[in-house]
Design a protein around this motif. Structure first.
Motif, mmCIF file in Angstrom:
data_model
loop_
_atom_site.group_PDB
_atom_site.id
_atom_site.type_symbol
_atom_site.label_atom_id
_atom_site.label_comp_id
_atom_site.label_asym_id
_atom_site.label_seq_id
_atom_site.Cartn_x
_atom_site.Cartn_y
_atom_site.Cartn_z
ATOM 1 N N VAL A 131 0.885 -1.169 0.000
ATOM 2 C CA VAL A 131 0.000 0.000 0.000
ATOM 3 C C VAL A 131 0.921 1.216 0.000
ATOM 4 O O VAL A 131 2.114 1.085 0.264
ATOM 5 N N SER A 132 0.386 2.390 -0.295
ATOM 6 C CA SER A 132 1.263 3.549 -0.328
ATOM 7 C C SER A 132 0.695 4.677 0.518
ATOM 8 O O SER A 132 -0.531 4.764 0.731
ATOM 9 N N ALA A 133 1.612 5.520 0.988
ATOM 10 C CA ALA A 133 1.215 6.638 1.855
ATOM 11 C C ALA A 133 0.203 7.548 1.155
ATOM 12 O O ALA A 133 -0.643 8.152 1.805
ATOM 13 N N THR A 134 0.263 7.580 -0.176
ATOM 14 C CA THR A 134 -0.644 8.475 -0.909
ATOM 15 C C THR A 134 -2.099 7.985 -0.901
ATOM 16 O O THR A 134 -2.991 8.705 -1.326
ATOM 17 N N GLU A 135 -2.296 6.748 -0.426
ATOM 18 C CA GLU A 135 -3.672 6.222 -0.388
ATOM 19 C C GLU A 135 -4.416 6.669 0.874
ATOM 20 O O GLU A 135 -5.601 6.362 1.039
ATOM 21 N N GLY A 136 -3.687 7.343 1.759
ATOM 22 C CA GLY A 136 -4.333 7.854 2.974
ATOM 23 C C GLY A 136 -4.155 6.917 4.157
ATOM 24 O O GLY A 136 -3.871 5.735 3.992
ATOM 25 N N GLU A 137 -4.357 7.463 5.346
ATOM 26 C CA GLU A 137 -4.097 6.694 6.568
ATOM 27 C C GLU A 137 -5.100 5.577 6.799
ATOM 28 O O GLU A 137 -4.851 4.666 7.585
ATOM 29 N N ASP A 138 -6.252 5.659 6.150
ATOM 30 C CA ASP A 138 -7.304 4.661 6.410
ATOM 31 C C ASP A 138 -7.194 3.414 5.547
ATOM 32 O O ASP A 138 -7.973 2.483 5.710
ATOM 33 N N VAL A 139 -6.249 3.401 4.613
ATOM 34 C CA VAL A 139 -6.246 2.303 3.634
ATOM 35 C C VAL A 139 -6.104 0.926 4.296
ATOM 36 O O VAL A 139 -6.712 -0.048 3.845
ATOM 37 N N ILE A 140 -5.368 0.852 5.394
ATOM 38 C CA ILE A 140 -5.175 -0.441 6.067
ATOM 39 C C ILE A 140 -6.463 -0.916 6.761
ATOM 40 O O ILE A 140 -6.978 -1.990 6.432
ATOM 41 N N PRO A 141 -7.030 -0.111 7.698
ATOM 42 C CA PRO A 141 -8.259 -0.590 8.349
ATOM 43 C C PRO A 141 -9.454 -0.740 7.412
ATOM 44 O O PRO A 141 -10.404 -1.458 7.731
ATOM 45 N N LYS A 142 -9.393 -0.106 6.230
ATOM 46 C CA LYS A 142 -10.510 -0.264 5.290
ATOM 47 C C LYS A 142 -10.490 -1.630 4.610
ATOM 48 O O LYS A 142 -11.480 -2.048 4.014
ATOM 49 N N SER A 152 10.489 3.686 0.570
ATOM 50 C CA SER A 152 10.255 4.478 -0.628
ATOM 51 C C SER A 152 11.015 3.789 -1.755
ATOM 52 O O SER A 152 12.241 3.743 -1.736
ATOM 53 N N VAL A 153 10.278 3.247 -2.680
ATOM 54 C CA VAL A 153 10.933 2.583 -3.817
ATOM 55 C C VAL A 153 11.748 3.617 -4.592
ATOM 56 O O VAL A 153 12.818 3.331 -5.107
ATOM 57 N N LYS A 154 11.244 4.854 -4.599
ATOM 58 C CA LYS A 154 11.887 5.912 -5.374
ATOM 59 C C LYS A 154 13.241 6.314 -4.788
ATOM 60 O O LYS A 154 14.231 6.427 -5.511
ATOM 61 N N THR A 155 13.289 6.518 -3.466
ATOM 62 C CA THR A 155 14.568 6.962 -2.869
ATOM 63 C C THR A 155 15.394 5.786 -2.372
ATOM 64 O O THR A 155 16.565 5.939 -2.051
ATOM 65 N N GLY A 156 14.786 4.616 -2.254
ATOM 66 C CA GLY A 156 15.509 3.439 -1.761
ATOM 67 C C GLY A 156 15.431 3.278 -0.255
ATOM 68 O O GLY A 156 15.869 2.262 0.294
ATOM 69 N N GLU A 157 14.848 4.265 0.435
ATOM 70 C CA GLU A 157 14.751 4.193 1.893
ATOM 71 C C GLU A 157 13.971 2.952 2.343
ATOM 72 O O GLU A 157 12.891 2.681 1.825
ATOM 73 N N GLY A 158 14.544 2.226 3.294
ATOM 74 C CA GLY A 158 13.847 1.074 3.875
ATOM 75 C C GLY A 158 13.894 -0.206 3.048
ATOM 76 O O GLY A 158 13.414 -1.254 3.490
ATOM 77 N N LEU A 159 14.462 -0.138 1.852
ATOM 78 C CA LEU A 159 14.422 -1.324 0.987
ATOM 79 C C LEU A 159 15.346 -2.448 1.468
ATOM 80 O O LEU A 159 15.063 -3.621 1.209
ATOM 81 N N VAL A 207 3.864 -10.286 4.453
ATOM 82 C CA VAL A 207 4.723 -9.110 4.496
ATOM 83 C C VAL A 207 3.887 -7.922 4.017
ATOM 84 O O VAL A 207 3.164 -8.030 3.021
ATOM 85 N N ILE A 208 3.963 -6.805 4.748
ATOM 86 C CA ILE A 208 3.201 -5.616 4.347
ATOM 87 C C ILE A 208 4.178 -4.470 4.102
ATOM 88 O O ILE A 208 5.029 -4.186 4.945
ATOM 89 N N VAL A 209 4.076 -3.867 2.926
ATOM 90 C CA VAL A 209 4.982 -2.786 2.544
ATOM 91 C C VAL A 209 4.180 -1.487 2.471
ATOM 92 O O VAL A 209 3.178 -1.411 1.760
ATOM 93 N N VAL A 210 4.603 -0.496 3.227
ATOM 94 C CA VAL A 210 4.009 0.840 3.112
ATOM 95 C C VAL A 210 4.974 1.652 2.244
ATOM 96 O O VAL A 210 6.068 1.995 2.670
ATOM 97 N N ASN A 211 4.575 1.915 1.021
ATOM 98 C CA ASN A 211 5.446 2.543 0.032
ATOM 99 C C ASN A 211 5.210 4.068 -0.029
ATOM 100 O O ASN A 211 4.259 4.574 0.539
#
Lengths: 125, 218
Positions: B145-156, B202-209, B166-170
């Motif tokens: 899932v990605s941060a741009t989908e909003g904070e509710d995307v997981i509980p929804k 962040s797939v874009k910056t490589g952070e956390g990969l 494995v859950i990736v917050v991108n």
């Protein structure tokens, strides 16, 4: 897939017409029973299942705690409107559910994840 | 005179997919392949994540099954990385199933000797609902899932969160601009599925990969 199964069984049994089909749908599946019923009615047109009564029964979700092994039935309680969908799905119970015995959040689904064609009533000859 | 009869069927169609998924798993294991399914919403960065993992690991022999409703955009993207890839078009369906994956593997074996593949990625159709019910026989189910989908995307979407290993917050690089608290997303995922490993990247910056890479490919 459901219609395929129904028609295959009817052919195997030598049935000329299917009168009713009993289907069990788990509350924890992503299947919406109202939509499913409508789809089955449409798909069965022009087949021996046309006009059959599709009896859909829902099966409650059951969880098992991975910590203490306790099993319990999913139930949506409380006044939070977000937890009460139009169809009252047990899926909402996946949110914030805890083992009623030991309070663990770590549990698995043991039932309620099925979509089963249970039986059907057919006409022969 | 017509005779009416009651016929027992007891055919669990979801179970039928699970049985096929077990066949797929056996096939992977016979060839020493680790299978990784990538699920997630449309635009969450599933393809970008897989591309990045492939690029960062030149010593690993990858193959990809790219699922989409129609089109071969993703298939072409993977092809540019010189990995064996088969596109799986569902046509109408909003999810892959084990039967389609079985066929995909047949086609893949025409492109590459499966014994030479170390890791197979199966990218599911972008959807947070239906893929839940249809495991594909992979060793890991990864939810993106990605941060741009909003904070509710997981509980929804609790069911797919519960089904993931494995859950990736991108897209955490965009979180601030979207007014989204990454920690809240991670905590929501851990709350619903304490068994899963959750990574903020962040797939874009490589952070956390790196951590994610160790978990999936280590």
């Amino acid at each position: 897939m459901i219609i395929d199964t129904v028609l295959e069984v009817a052919e195997r049994e030598g049935a000329s017409k299917i009168l009713s089909v009993e289907i069990r749908v788990g509350e924890l599946t992503m299947v919406n029973t109202e939509q499913l019923k409508f789809c089955l009615e449409v798909l069965s047109e022009g087949t021996p299942a046309e006009g059959a009564s599709f009896k859909l029964e829902t099966v409650p979700g059951v969880f098992r705690c991975k910590e203490c092994g306790h099993e319990w039935e999913a139930r949506v309680e409380g006044d939070d409107p977000a937890l009460h969908s139009v169809f009252g799905s047990d899926l909402a119970a996946l949110l914030g559910e805890r083992c009623p015995e030991c309070g663990s959040r770590d549990f698995e689904i043991v039932s309620g994840d099925e979509c089963t064609v249970v039986s059907m009533e057919v006409e022969k000859g | 005179m017509h005779k009416v009869e009651e016929v027992d069927v007891m055919e669990n169609l979801i179970e039928a997919n699970r049985r096929l998924a077990e066949d797929v798993r056996r096939l992977l294991e016979d060839h020493g392949i680790k299978g990784i399914e990538v699920m997630g919403s449309i635009g969450s960065g599933k393809t970008a994540l897989v591309e990045e993992l492939i690029k960062r690991n030149p010593d690993v022999s990858f193959a990809v099954l790219a699922g989409d409703v129609v089109s071969d955009y993703d298939e072409e993207r993977y092809r540019k990385l010189n990995v064996p890839v088969v596109g799986l078009n569902t046509g109408r369906e909003c999810h892959l199933d084990a039967h389609l994956v079985e066929h995909g593997l047949e086609h893949l074996s025409e492109e590459v000797d499966l014994n030479d593949v170390d890791v197979l990625f199966v990218e599911n159709v972008g959807n947070l609902v239906c893929p839940t019910d249809f495991p594909l026989g992979m060793h890991e189910r990864v939810l993106v899932v990605s941060a741009t989908e909003g904070e509710d995307v997981i509980p929804k979407h609790p069911a797919i969160v519960k089904a993931a290993d494995v859950i990736v917050v991108n897209k955490i690089d965009l979180a601030e601009a979207c007014g989204v608290d990454v920690d809240a997303l991670v905590e929501a995922a851990e709350e619903i599925n304490p068994s899963a490993d959750v990574f903020a990247v962040s797939v874009k910056t490589g952070e956390g990969l790196e951590g994610l890479e160790r978990r999936l490919l280590g």
